[in-house]
Each structure stands twice: as C-alpha cells, then as structure tokens.
Scaffold this motif. Sequence first.
Motif, short mmCIF file in Angstrom:
data_model
loop_
_atom_site.label_atom_id
_atom_site.label_comp_id
_atom_site.label_asym_id
_atom_site.label_seq_id
_atom_site.Cartn_x
_atom_site.Cartn_y
_atom_site.Cartn_z
N LEU A 66 0.83 -1.20 0.00
CA LEU A 66 0.00 0.00 0.00
C LEU A 66 0.87 1.26 0.00
N ALA A 67 1.94 1.23 0.79
CA ALA A 67 2.84 2.39 0.83
C ALA A 67 3.48 2.63 -0.53
N GLU A 68 3.86 1.54 -1.21
CA GLU A 68 4.45 1.67 -2.53
C GLU A 68 3.45 2.25 -3.53
N GLN A 69 2.18 1.72 -3.49
CA GLN A 69 1.15 2.25 -4.37
C GLN A 69 0.88 3.73 -4.10
N LYS A 70 0.89 4.09 -2.80
CA LYS A 70 0.66 5.50 -2.45
C LYS A 70 1.80 6.37 -2.97
N ARG A 71 3.04 5.82 -2.86
CA ARG A 71 4.18 6.58 -3.36
C ARG A 71 4.08 6.81 -4.87
N ILE A 72 3.67 5.74 -5.62
CA ILE A 72 3.52 5.87 -7.08
C ILE A 72 2.43 6.88 -7.41
N TYR A 73 1.32 6.80 -6.66
CA TYR A 73 0.22 7.73 -6.89
C TYR A 73 0.66 9.18 -6.64
N ASN A 74 1.37 9.37 -5.54
CA ASN A 74 1.83 10.73 -5.21
C ASN A 74 2.79 11.25 -6.28
N ASN A 75 3.68 10.38 -6.76
CA ASN A 75 4.62 10.81 -7.81
C ASN A 75 3.88 11.19 -9.09
N GLN A 76 2.87 10.36 -9.46
CA GLN A 76 2.11 10.67 -10.67
C GLN A 76 1.33 11.98 -10.52
N ARG A 77 0.73 12.15 -9.34
CA ARG A 77 -0.02 13.39 -9.11
C ARG A 77 0.91 14.60 -9.14
N THR A 78 2.09 14.45 -8.54
CA THR A 78 3.06 15.55 -8.57
C THR A 78 3.48 15.87 -10.00
N PHE A 79 3.66 14.80 -10.80
CA PHE A 79 4.06 15.02 -12.21
C PHE A 79 2.99 15.80 -12.96
N VAL A 80 1.72 15.45 -12.72
CA VAL A 80 0.63 16.17 -13.39
C VAL A 80 0.63 17.63 -12.97
N TYR A 81 0.79 17.86 -11.65
CA TYR A 81 0.82 19.25 -11.17
C TYR A 81 1.95 20.03 -11.83
N ILE A 82 3.13 19.39 -11.91
CA ILE A 82 4.28 20.07 -12.50
C ILE A 82 4.03 20.36 -13.98
N LEU A 83 3.41 19.40 -14.67
CA LEU A 83 3.14 19.57 -16.09
C LEU A 83 2.18 20.75 -16.33
N VAL A 84 1.09 20.79 -15.54
CA VAL A 84 0.12 21.89 -15.70
C VAL A 84 0.78 23.23 -15.35
N THR A 85 1.51 23.22 -14.26
CA THR A 85 2.18 24.46 -13.86
C THR A 85 3.19 24.91 -14.91
N SER A 86 3.91 23.96 -15.50
CA SER A 86 4.90 24.31 -16.52
C SER A 86 4.24 24.94 -17.73
N LEU A 87 3.08 24.40 -18.13
CA LEU A 87 2.37 24.98 -19.27
C LEU A 87 1.95 26.41 -18.99
N VAL A 88 1.39 26.62 -17.80
CA VAL A 88 0.96 27.98 -17.44
C VAL A 88 2.15 28.93 -17.39
N LEU A 89 3.26 28.45 -16.76
CA LEU A 89 4.43 29.31 -16.66
C LEU A 89 5.04 29.58 -18.04
N SER A 90 4.96 28.60 -18.93
CA SER A 90 5.50 28.81 -20.28
C SER A 90 4.76 29.93 -20.99
N ILE A 91 3.45 29.94 -20.85
CA ILE A 91 2.66 31.02 -21.47
C ILE A 91 3.03 32.37 -20.87
N ILE A 92 3.14 32.40 -19.50
CA ILE A 92 3.46 33.66 -18.82
C ILE A 92 4.86 34.13 -19.19
#
Length: 930
Positions: free
Chosen positions: A340-366
């Motif tokens: 469960l801890a490993e699955q949670k770690r993978i989930y958190n990493n994927q969620r963080t990657f999505v956040y970074i991707l969205v943020t990067s797109l917004v920052l690229s425009i700005i």
Amino acid sequence: MIRSFSTCFSLRLPCRSITRLFIPAVLALLCLCGCTGQKTPPVFTIGFSQCVESDAWRKTMLENMKRELAFHPNINFIYRQAEGDSRKQVSQVKELLQKKIDLLIISPNEADPLTPVVEEAFSKGIPVIVVDRKISSPLYTAYVGGDNYEIGKMAGQYAVNALKGKGKIIEVTGLPKSSPAIERHKGFSDAIKNYPGLQLIHMVNGEWLNQTAKSEFAKIASQYPDVQLVFAHNDMMAHGIYEVYKNSKQPQPAIIGVDGLPNAGMLFVSDKKITATMLYPTGGEEAIRIAVKILNKQHVVKENLLQTTVIDSTNVRIMQLQAAKTLSQQQQIERQQTMLAEQKRIYNNQRTFVYILVTSLVLSIILGGLAFYSLRENRKISTQLQQQNQEILDHQAQLVAMSAKAKAANEAKVNFFTNISHEFRTPLTLILGPLEELLANSRNNYSTGQTLTLIQKNVLRLLRLMNQLMDFRKIEVDKMRLKASENDLITFVADIIQSYKSIAQKRSIDLRLITKERQLPVWIDVNMMDKVIFNLLSNAFKFTKDNGYIHIYISRADNNAIIKIEDNGVGMSADAIAHAFDVFYQGEYENYKGSGLGLALSKELITLHKGTIRVTSEKWKGTSFEIRLPLGTAHLAAGEIVEEQAETKQAVLYEHEKIYTADLTTETAVSQATEETSIEKEYSILIIEDNADLRQFLVGKLSTQYEILQADNGQSALQQAFDNIPDLIICDVVIPGKDGMALTSIFKNDFRTSHIPIVLLTAKTAMEQQIEGMKNLADTYITKPFNITFLQQTIKSLLSNRARLKEHFTGELPTNLKTQTIGKSDRKFINEFSAFVESNLSNEELTVDTICKQMGISRVQLYRKVKALLDINVNDYILNTRLQKAKYLLKNETFAIGEVASKTGFSSSAYFSSVFKTKVGMTPKEFREK
C-alpha cells in the motif's frame, strides 16, 4: 489570449505589473491542485520509557508496539531503555518531558523510585500509561498489563494440583521492589496458604535475569535436595533453574515460569525443560491502541487487565500453532502495508508530475509574454547602459588623472618629510658639536657639567628619534636597500656588548655573551643590524634593575643563526606582548615609556634580512627576544650583496654607541653647594616625575631653597605625601600607576593633604585637559616645555598665598607657632592636626576623642603634644579656630548669623553669640556692622 497580450504590451505595462497579475493566479492554481479533500491528521509524539531490554519478553513488547504504530503514521515514537537502572530511567523520563511529548508510556523498573517523576508528568497534564509494572501512586491515566496477583495465584493453584497439596517449593522472584514481583509473590502465597502440606522453604532473588537466577539458585540447590517444585517469576529465570539441575546430579523438580512467549516459555514447555508457564501478554499493542484513544480525546478505562492462561504439556502444541498463525498473519499485514505504501508513493509521484506539467504549461505562457515584453525593455535599457558606460569611462579617466596627482602629491610629501628630517639633523649636529667641545673643557664646574651632559643626552635622544623616523619613511616608500656583507656574528655582537660594559659594571648587572660557536659567518647589513642589537640591549638595560642579568645567546640551528637576548627585568604584560612590534605603540612599564618606534623598526629591519624576531615575557620575571637570520646568501638578491668595509663598520658602531647608550646613564644631581644638609629649609616640596633627567633637573634647581622629596610613580608618590605632608606638590600628569589627575583628586579629597598646593606639569596642552586638571582642584597647570623661572615664581606665589591664608585663620593663635623652628615630624603632626580640625569645623560632634581616634594617639599624648608645640590646649585651639572662621565669614560673606553658627560647628545661634561676645567683646551682628 494573444489579443489580450498584445493589448497589454501596447499599453506598455511594466514588468512588475505583469508579475503582480500572473503570479497570484499561478499560486492559486497550485493551491487548488494541491487540495486533496483529505484532512491531515494531527501529529503526536509518544515517549516510551522501558525499564530493561535484555529479555525476550520486553523485546516482544517493543515489537508489538512498533507493529501497531505502523497503522498510525502521524505518531512520532521516542524510545528509551534504562538497562535495569532506576536512576537512569528517572533521568530518561525527564529528558522525554523536556522534548514536549504528548503522551508518556512507562514500564517502571521499580515502583517507589519512579513514582515521583510519573506524578510530575501527570501533574503537567501529560497523559501517562503504565505498562506491566505499577507505581506507588494512582496518579496515572491508564494501566495496561496482566493481573500479576492473578498470575501468582494461578501459578499457586497449578502447584497445588501438580503436588496434590503436599510438597516443598522454592520461589525465584524478580526485583524485590518491583510491583510484578510483589504481586506475583502475594498471589502465589495466598493460593498455597490453605494447604499446610505445601511448604515455601526458600526464596531466591533472580532480578528477572537468567544468569542471576542461575548463579543464585546454584548456591542453594544442594541444600534442598528434596524440593518438588520451583516457581520462577519469568520464563528466563525458570530456564536458568533448569540449567542448574541439568548440570548437577540432582533430580529435576517441576518448574513453573511466567510469560509464555512463543520463542521462550512455550518452547521451554514443548522441549520439557520446564513443566508449565503462565501466559503473560506484553500489552504492547494494547498500550498503543489506548494511547491513540487518549490522544484523540476518546474515553478509556483506567485499569486494562490482560487475559492469561496456563500453558503446559496438554495445550502447548495448540498455543504454538496459534502463535505461529498470528505471526504469519502479522507478516502478511506488514507485506500488504508495504505494498500500500508503494502504491501510495507511485500515486503521489504521478499526481506531482501532473501538477508540474500543468504548472509548466501555465508558466510557459506567462514567461513567453514576459520574454517578449523584456525584449522591448532591454533595447531601452541597452541604450541607457551605453550612456552610463560612457559616463563611467569619463569618470575613470578623471580618477586616473586624480590618482596621478595624488601620487605626485604623496611623492612631494615624502620628499618634504625627508628634507625636513635632514633639516632637523643639521641644527642637531650644530648643537652637538659645540656641546662636545664645552664638555671637553676641564674648567667647567660641577653644575655646568651636569647641565651640559643633560643637554647632550637629550640632543642624542632627538637625533635617534629622527634617524628612526627617516628609516621608517624609507621602508614605507621602499627606498631602503639591504647592503649585506659577510661578518662574523660572534665578533659583531661582542663589539656591541663592549659598549655597555661600563654601564653594566656601574649597575652591577651581569652582562655576558654565551655561545658554543667560535665563528658564525652571516650576511648582514652592518648599519641595520647594529641598530637592532643596540635597540634590544638598550631596552634590556632600561627595564632591568640593578644587580640583575642580561645574557646574549648565539647559536646555530636549521640553517639559521639565532640571537637570543634575555633579561630578568620587569617583564611585559600579555597586551604589551601582543602589540610589542606595532608602530607607535607605547607600553607603560615600571618607570619608562618608549617612543613606540624602536621595536617596530627592528622588526622591519630583520624582515629586510628575511629573518624573524619574536618576544616571550612574563610580568615581573623577565623578557627574551629571539632573532633568526638565514645563513648563506641564497635568500639575498644579487644587488643586496656588497663588499665588507671595516672602516665604515667601526664608524657606524661608534655613532650608534653614542646615540643608543645616552639614555642609560643618569647622574644624581647633587651639587657641592647642596651637599650641606645641616641647614633645614622652611618649606618642603614633593616632585612626582617619572622621567629621571627632568626630575633631577628640578631637584637641582629647587634644592637650594626647599627641602626636596622625590617619587617616580603613583604608589611611591602617595606614600611620600602621606608620610611627610609636604608644603607643595609638583606632579607630572602622565606617570606609571595612578596618573597625575587621579593623584590630585586623592590629595585634594584627603584631609591630611587637602590644604597642599598642587602644580601639574604636562605635555598635554589641550584646553579640555587643562579644564580637567582644574576640576580635580589643581592650583596651577603648567605645560611643557616650561620656563624654570616661571615655575620658581609660581611656587613662591602659592606658598606665600597659603601662608597669608593661614595667618588670617590663625591670627589670634599663639605667636610662637609662627616663629619657632620645629622638626620635620612635629611639622607633620601640626599639619595633620590643623588640617583635620579645619576640615571638621562644621561638625558639632567634633571632640578630643574623635581627633585621637583619627590620629591614632591617646588623649594624654594629644594634650601634651599640642601644649608643647602650640602653647594652647586642644579645646581652646578648636574654639579659637572656629571663631576665626566665623570672623572671616561675617566679614566676607552674606550668610545669616544662624548659618555662620552652623558652618563653624555651634549648636545654636544663641550659644554662638554668647561665646563670640565673650571672646571678641561684641556680638556677631555688631562685628559685621563694624
């Protein structure tokens, strides 16, 4: 979006405005992305204090706790174990309390020693869970553990059944003061007390430990061969009993233990090492569960007793299978938790990657918009920078021109300094030449010779200072060049020492050169090096008292020539050592204050030789200077090596001998005319001056008219003044110890010396310093250089004014005091007596006893002394002095009659008027109007 950006740029909004618009939006986006809808549980800290960790039962308790804590990741767990030491456990609990824990779990080593610290934690509002062993107080939140009384009782009942109510029993206990040992013994005793056939024949203290129980039981086992059952308070001690019987020839009785752990008690029963064990759960998991409830503000039961049972050969197999099954399930749970801890770690990493991707797109425009805007702004800034760069180049050109002018000005200043120094040398030479001719004249009388010698000494001193200043300037502008030639260091130093032989003989100073070397050739600049040696030897003679020693050691070590000059003089303080080679640093020593040039110049000259100089010293024990000079010529440049010139060397040596040894000879200024000391002078003068030449000069000029006392530092000045009570004091401001200002303040605030006129002599000419001298009640402030005639007239004027003032106040006192010639000791007595009376005239309580106590004599001695010297008794003298002071105040001041009476020590105006009329013949009012 492109249109909105174009509009923004067409309006030429500044970069800071765009940042203010976009950055909050980005932060809001990140915050929204970061929200998971889950409430973060609070973080708690639990501290666990374990009494001991050496046995398997307590290790199992800790494992169970950690296993349960795996379900609560928001709990921080701090663990301490005391190794069976109650004092150490108390200290560890206090440490946990200092760490601001939220809950305390404790398994006390002993009840009584641990009770106070548990109560302290409970009183601070920290929940306390007591595990396994109880304390001697009900002040705790919850107890988790087996019922030790029931454990003991269960063991007793098993013993009754096993022995059928008849047999001999030995009990092996834990720590006597621990609650489990006490309760188990009580339960066991209560279970067998109704069976007279069962006898508890002996008790052994096993301290809960296998080895302790084994060794203690082995001591008594042979004494009880007929014992049928042994009850041990835990399985480890029971196993120790088994080992005793295994290693002996005695038949093994039934052995009962307590704990029932799978790897201990159950295994021992299964292997038939012990007969039975009482299951005693560790309570680790239960303690954590109760702690979580307490931290979450849930209700808990205070006494949480764990269930127990008997494990023997009839059920041990079933119990082992249950324990193995439980362990297997626990391991499976742990594996699932890991997954469960490993699955949670993978989930958190994927969620963080999505956040970074969205943020990067917004920052690229700005950032794209900002880059376009910055490009336009950079063109403007580039133009501004080009203008500023041109201005900087113009300023740089101006600075170069100013630097050239400053360099030229500095060069001119250096040239001026060098020229003016040469100009000073010329008049000094013209003074010194005729002066030496006058000294050579054999027709000079003693006084003239003294004066001429004093002039010569100070001219040579000025010449030495000018030479040192010129050398310093040459070093600063890098114009002093080394001219090294090969010289025998032994002969070179010996020639310089010869210049000091006569001075050493006069002062009984042991001056010697100590070396094992016959010759030591070194490459040195003779003109520089002899300045160094002369300066160090002169310092040694200045700070070494008569009958001391000055030793010069010369040796060779590590391709260096070493010169060490050692003395047993006054030494140096730590601060003086730290600044010894600083330019113009003037360390104050016994009676000498240097110019601050000699040692600093010596260090520079040694540095030019690529050598080193260092100092070691201890206050009042002596000083040692060590010079190290490299041997050979490898360290010298080609232009620094010259041929030796013996004639020049001798000439330089002679010149420096005159200059450096001039300060070391101080003649006592006693003329033939003043050697007749039989004529006693009317006045005495105390001269306080640390410069011996100036002091002797003043003595010579004033000794024909006055009796002279001398002091060269603050301490001796105080002693001379209070011992002799002079008529006038001449004091330099800057002297060793207490300075002139401090001495003036002391003299003027002491009744014995407050009447003495004080003349301050100083080189400090600032008006603020003169005002400070006047604030300290000095009578005259004369700056150096001074006119001796002016000083003599000042002394006469001060003594004359003081005599008139005394005449005024003692106008009606016996005339024989003013006319008779009295001795020095009697004059001191009169001065102290009259000074004390005058300083206490306003004191109504002034009595003969007060005067006797102050002056340290008896009433009879005081009466006789005053009568013999003043021809008046003490009380009449006090009364007459008061009346004389009253007359002065009535004539010269505007005080009321009552104030005059108070200032002259009369208790009332009526009494004052009565006495005044009796003695003067008129009332105070009539006297004032007259």
